[in-house]
Design a protein around this motif. Structure first.
Motif, PDB file in Angstrom:
ATOM      1  N   GLY A  67      36.480   0.364  -5.998  1.00 34.16           N
ATOM      2  CA  GLY A  67      36.614  -0.216  -7.321  1.00 34.16           C
ATOM      3  C   GLY A  67      37.191  -1.743  -7.009  1.00 34.16           C
ATOM      4  N   PHE A  68      37.297  -2.185  -8.496  1.00 25.20           N
ATOM      5  CA  PHE A  68      37.947  -3.441  -8.511  1.00 25.20           C
ATOM      6  C   PHE A  68      38.547  -3.458 -10.211  1.00 25.20           C
ATOM      7  CE2 PHE A  68      34.809  -4.051  -5.480  1.00 25.20           C
ATOM      8  CZ  PHE A  68      34.463  -4.622  -4.735  1.00 25.20           C
ATOM      9  N   ILE A  69      39.033  -4.506 -10.066  1.00 23.76           N
ATOM     10  CA  ILE A  69      40.161  -4.777 -11.256  1.00 23.76           C
ATOM     11  C   ILE A  69      39.019  -5.070 -12.505  1.00 23.76           C
ATOM     12  CG2 ILE A  69      41.953  -6.617 -12.663  1.00 23.76           C
ATOM     13  CD1 ILE A  69      43.260  -7.256 -10.180  1.00 23.76           C
ATOM     14  N   GLY A  70      39.090  -5.051 -13.897  1.00 20.58           N
ATOM     15  CA  GLY A  70      38.180  -4.552 -14.799  1.00 20.58           C
ATOM     16  C   GLY A  70      36.665  -3.347 -14.585  1.00 20.58           C
ATOM     17  N   ASN A  71      36.442  -2.356 -13.348  1.00 20.48           N
ATOM     18  CA  ASN A  71      35.939  -2.066 -13.874  1.00 20.48           C
ATOM     19  C   ASN A  71      36.992  -0.862 -14.229  1.00 20.48           C
ATOM     20  OD1 ASN A  71      34.757  -1.681 -10.091  1.00 20.48           O
ATOM     21  ND2 ASN A  71      34.169  -2.529 -11.700  1.00 20.48           N
ATOM     22  N   LEU A  72      35.012   0.160 -15.273  1.00 19.00           N
ATOM     23  CA  LEU A  72      35.793   1.428 -16.151  1.00 19.00           C
ATOM     24  C   LEU A  72      35.489   2.362 -14.958  1.00 19.00           C
ATOM     25  CD1 LEU A  72      36.263   1.796 -18.827  1.00 19.00           C
ATOM     26  CD2 LEU A  72      33.517   3.123 -18.993  1.00 19.00           C
ATOM     27  N   LEU A  73      36.729   2.913 -14.525  1.00 22.98           N
ATOM     28  CA  LEU A  73      36.567   4.262 -13.526  1.00 22.98           C
ATOM     29  C   LEU A  73      36.491   5.084 -14.120  1.00 22.98           C
ATOM     30  CD1 LEU A  73      37.397   5.325 -10.552  1.00 22.98           C
ATOM     31  CD2 LEU A  73      39.301   5.705 -11.731  1.00 22.98           C
ATOM     32  N   THR A  74      35.101   6.337 -14.493  1.00 21.10           N
ATOM     33  CA  THR A  74      35.458   6.890 -15.094  1.00 21.10           C
ATOM     34  C   THR A  74      34.878   8.050 -14.255  1.00 21.10           C
ATOM     35  OG1 THR A  74      33.021   6.577 -16.462  1.00 21.10           O
ATOM     36  CG2 THR A  74      33.236   8.892 -16.184  1.00 21.10           C
ATOM     37  N   LEU A  75      35.597   9.435 -14.162  1.00 17.74           N
ATOM     38  CA  LEU A  75      35.958  10.952 -13.329  1.00 17.74           C
ATOM     39  C   LEU A  75      35.160  12.024 -14.576  1.00 17.74           C
ATOM     40  CD1 LEU A  75      38.983   9.294 -13.686  1.00 17.74           C
ATOM     41  CD2 LEU A  75      38.410  10.329 -11.337  1.00 17.74           C
ATOM     42  N   ARG A  76      33.659  12.944 -13.937  1.00 18.94           N
ATOM     43  CA  ARG A  76      33.460  14.083 -14.310  1.00 18.94           C
ATOM     44  C   ARG A  76      34.472  14.746 -13.132  1.00 18.94           C
ATOM     45  NH1 ARG A  76      30.380   9.839 -14.910  1.00 18.94           N
ATOM     46  NH2 ARG A  76      28.596   8.906 -17.005  1.00 18.94           N
ATOM     47  N   ALA A  77      35.038  16.041 -14.026  1.00 17.01           N
ATOM     48  CA  ALA A  77      35.136  17.452 -13.266  1.00 17.01           C
ATOM     49  C   ALA A  77      34.938  18.852 -14.221  1.00 17.01           C
ATOM     50  CB  ALA A  77      36.362  16.824 -13.146  1.00 17.01           C
ATOM     51  N   SER A  78      34.842  19.310 -13.097  1.00 15.51           N
ATOM     52  CA  SER A  78      34.016  20.884 -13.548  1.00 15.51           C
ATOM     53  C   SER A  78      34.193  22.208 -12.893  1.00 15.51           C
ATOM     54  CB  SER A  78      32.587  21.376 -13.677  1.00 15.51           C
ATOM     55  OG  SER A  78      32.127  20.871 -12.877  1.00 15.51           O
TER      56      SER A  78
END
Length: 167
Positions: A67-78
């Motif tokens: 991942g890089f600066i400016g990226n949107l990190l999305t976490l999906r958890a279940s």
């Protein structure tokens, strides 16, 4: 105790990766991603148990792409499966380049949480209700990981008391 459905406890969290999340080359630190994975899994565990929870273990944490600066990190958890007082939570992390829209699978992890009562002792968690083939498969895979974890713990205990057969 009434069972809970997977869909009632899952969560999606997103964070923009900032300079303080990365090294001088602009790559997001693995530890930042790990912390956010733990947070997302913790939300799911609390939603399922509706009490305080603690991280007992991280069974797997695999990084697939940076991942890089400016990226949107999305976490999906279940929730994948539950035991008497514990829950396995699966988390998938993806980064999105907001300028191009390209999404990459960044990391995946399996975490075990234990539910705690008001005195800090393990307490029962609601059963999990699976509603489809994917959820049933995830439960079977979680049970297999649990069996492996327990065997590994037994081996570690044997090795601590006797070094024979331990490498």
């Amino acid at each position: 105790m009434k069972g809970k459905k997977v869909k009632d406890c899952c969560v999606t969290l997103s964070h923009v990766m900032l300079p303080e999340d990365a090294n001088p080359a602009g790559n997001v630190h693995g530890g930042v991603i790990m912390k956010l994975i733990d947070n997302a899994a913790g939300v799911v565990a609390v939603r399922h148990a509706r009490c305080n929870v603690v991280t007992a273990s991280i069974d797997r944490l695999d990084f697939h792409s940076p991942g890089f600066i400016g990226n949107l990190l999305t976490l999906r958890a279940s929730v994948n499966d539950v035991g008497k007082t514990s829950m396995e939570i699966g988390v998938r992390a993806e980064t999105e380049d907001l300028m191009t829209g390209q999404v990459c699978h960044t990391a995946s992890a399996y975490l075990t949480f234990v539910a705690l009562d008001k005195d800090g002792r393990p307490c029962p968690v609601p059963p999990l209700i699976s509603e489809n083939d994917v959820q049933n498969r995830r439960r079977r895979e979680a049970k297999a990981r649990r069996t492996s974890r327990l065997e590994e713990k037994k081996k570690e205990k044997r090795c601590q008391s006797s070094h024979e057969g331990c490498a």
